[in-house]
Design a protein around this motif. Structure first.
Motif, short mmCIF file in Angstrom:
data_model
loop_
_atom_site.label_atom_id
_atom_site.label_comp_id
_atom_site.label_asym_id
_atom_site.label_seq_id
_atom_site.Cartn_x
_atom_site.Cartn_y
_atom_site.Cartn_z
N ASP A 1 0.83 -1.21 0.00
CA ASP A 1 0.00 0.00 0.00
C ASP A 1 0.87 1.26 0.00
N LEU A 2 1.94 1.24 0.78
CA LEU A 2 2.80 2.41 0.92
C LEU A 2 3.68 2.65 -0.30
N ALA A 3 3.96 1.57 -1.05
CA ALA A 3 4.91 1.67 -2.16
C ALA A 3 4.43 2.61 -3.26
N GLY A 4 3.14 2.86 -3.33
CA GLY A 4 2.64 3.79 -4.34
C GLY A 4 2.98 5.24 -4.05
N ALA A 5 3.37 5.53 -2.79
CA ALA A 5 3.65 6.91 -2.40
C ALA A 5 5.09 7.14 -1.95
N TYR A 6 5.72 6.12 -1.38
CA TYR A 6 7.04 6.29 -0.78
C TYR A 6 8.08 5.39 -1.42
N ASN A 7 9.34 5.80 -1.31
CA ASN A 7 10.42 4.87 -1.64
C ASN A 7 10.70 4.02 -0.40
N ASP A 8 11.70 3.14 -0.47
CA ASP A 8 11.94 2.21 0.63
C ASP A 8 12.29 2.92 1.94
N ILE A 9 13.08 3.99 1.85
CA ILE A 9 13.42 4.75 3.06
C ILE A 9 12.17 5.36 3.67
N GLY A 10 11.33 5.94 2.84
CA GLY A 10 10.09 6.53 3.33
C GLY A 10 9.18 5.50 3.97
N ILE A 11 9.12 4.30 3.40
CA ILE A 11 8.30 3.23 3.98
C ILE A 11 8.82 2.87 5.36
N ARG A 12 10.11 2.72 5.51
CA ARG A 12 10.68 2.37 6.82
C ARG A 12 10.39 3.45 7.85
N ARG A 13 10.53 4.69 7.46
CA ARG A 13 10.31 5.80 8.40
C ARG A 13 8.83 5.92 8.77
N TRP A 14 7.95 5.52 7.87
CA TRP A 14 6.50 5.63 8.11
C TRP A 14 6.10 4.90 9.38
N PHE A 15 6.70 3.77 9.64
CA PHE A 15 6.31 2.96 10.79
C PHE A 15 6.67 3.61 12.12
N ASP A 16 7.57 4.57 12.12
CA ASP A 16 8.01 5.17 13.38
C ASP A 16 7.67 6.66 13.48
N ARG A 17 6.72 7.09 12.69
CA ARG A 17 6.27 8.48 12.78
C ARG A 17 4.89 8.56 13.42
N PRO A 18 4.72 9.43 14.43
CA PRO A 18 3.40 9.57 15.08
C PRO A 18 2.33 9.96 14.06
N ARG A 19 1.14 9.39 14.23
CA ARG A 19 0.03 9.65 13.33
C ARG A 19 -1.20 10.08 14.11
N ALA A 20 -1.79 11.20 13.67
CA ALA A 20 -2.98 11.70 14.36
C ALA A 20 -4.09 10.66 14.34
N ARG A 21 -4.24 9.96 13.23
CA ARG A 21 -5.32 8.97 13.11
C ARG A 21 -5.10 7.75 14.00
N LEU A 22 -3.91 7.64 14.58
CA LEU A 22 -3.64 6.56 15.52
C LEU A 22 -3.53 7.10 16.94
N GLY A 23 -4.13 8.26 17.17
CA GLY A 23 -4.10 8.85 18.50
C GLY A 23 -2.74 9.36 18.91
N GLY A 24 -1.92 9.72 17.93
CA GLY A 24 -0.58 10.21 18.21
C GLY A 24 0.47 9.12 18.30
N ALA A 25 0.06 7.87 18.21
CA ALA A 25 1.02 6.76 18.25
C ALA A 25 1.63 6.55 16.87
N THR A 26 2.78 5.93 16.84
CA THR A 26 3.35 5.52 15.56
C THR A 26 2.67 4.21 15.14
N PRO A 27 2.71 3.86 13.85
CA PRO A 27 2.16 2.56 13.45
C PRO A 27 2.81 1.40 14.20
N ALA A 28 4.11 1.47 14.44
CA ALA A 28 4.78 0.40 15.18
C ALA A 28 4.23 0.31 16.61
N GLU A 29 4.02 1.46 17.25
CA GLU A 29 3.47 1.47 18.61
C GLU A 29 2.03 0.98 18.62
N ALA A 30 1.27 1.37 17.62
CA ALA A 30 -0.14 0.96 17.55
C ALA A 30 -0.27 -0.56 17.43
#
Length: 206
Positions: free
Chosen positions: A149-178
């Motif tokens: 799903d992420l590959a359509g928007a990000y390169n591999d570095i961006g995909i890796r970083r996505w998992f550790d960035r806080p997201r408002a839709r996850l209540g401020g948690a990162t995807p990894a934390e969620a």
């Protein structure tokens, strides 16, 4: 990843409404490590790549038989078939193919953290020295689909970083934390992570 780099559309997918379900099926196959060569044109060669990947993974044997029929490329039939193949891929973990595909994008350190397993176990599963347990296989499959799903928007570095960035839709948690520990794809938090990844193309603010 990045075996899927389509620059043109040709028969049989040049009919109205056929490209989208075909790209969905091919994208899912790529994220699962089922495309062995570059796909640069959406045409019969792409269909053969998909057919080969399904056969190798033992997925959708009935669909393979349908694809071999003379009428398989009729627009309505092909559109339905591509959608059914995409759904079959969604429901079919294939750890033997997914381990190398996901490791290439996420790297072993991030992947084992997300899976909740040790690096030594991951390497044994990756090399085929041990059979991947079902609970690990379903998590790996989930992550393969998220990466797709992420590959359509990000390169591999961006995909890796996505998992550790806080997201408002996850209540401020990162995807990894969620995801937390010992999670399963059907858990509400995991579904929220998948929905977030799926929405990337339509909502860049996520």
């Amino acid at each position: 990843m990045r075996n899927l780099r389509m620059a043109s559309v040709r028969s049989p997918f040049d009919k109205l409404g056929l490209a989208s379900p075909a790209v969905a099926a091919l994208s899912r196959a790529e994220s699962m490590g089922l495309l062995r060569g570059q796909v640069t044109c959406l045409d019969y060669s792409a269909l053969e790549q998909l057919r080969s990947g399904l056969a190798e993974a033992g997925i959708g044997q009935g669909f393979l038989a349908e694809l071999a029929q003379p009428h398989a490329c009729e627009p309505d039939r092909l559109s339905t078939l591509m959608a059914r193949i995409a759904e079959a891929l969604e429901q079919s973990p294939a750890p033997g193919h997914e381990w190398p595909a996901v490791v290439r994008v996420l790297g072993i350190d991030l992947l084992v953290r997300l899976l909740g397993i040790s690096p030594s176990s991951a390497r044994r599963y990756l090399c085929g020295d041990r059979t991947t347990p079902d609970e690990v296989a379903v998590r790996l499959h989930f992550l393969a689909l998220v990466v797709g799903d992420l590959a359509g928007a990000y390169n591999d570095i961006g995909i890796r970083r996505w998992f550790d960035r806080p997201r408002a839709r996850l209540g401020g948690a990162t995807p990894a934390e969620a995801l937390g520990e010992e999670w399963f794809p059907e858990d509400p938090a995991a579904r929220s992570v998948r929905d977030l990844a799926s929405s990337i193309m339509s909502s860049p603010a996520t």
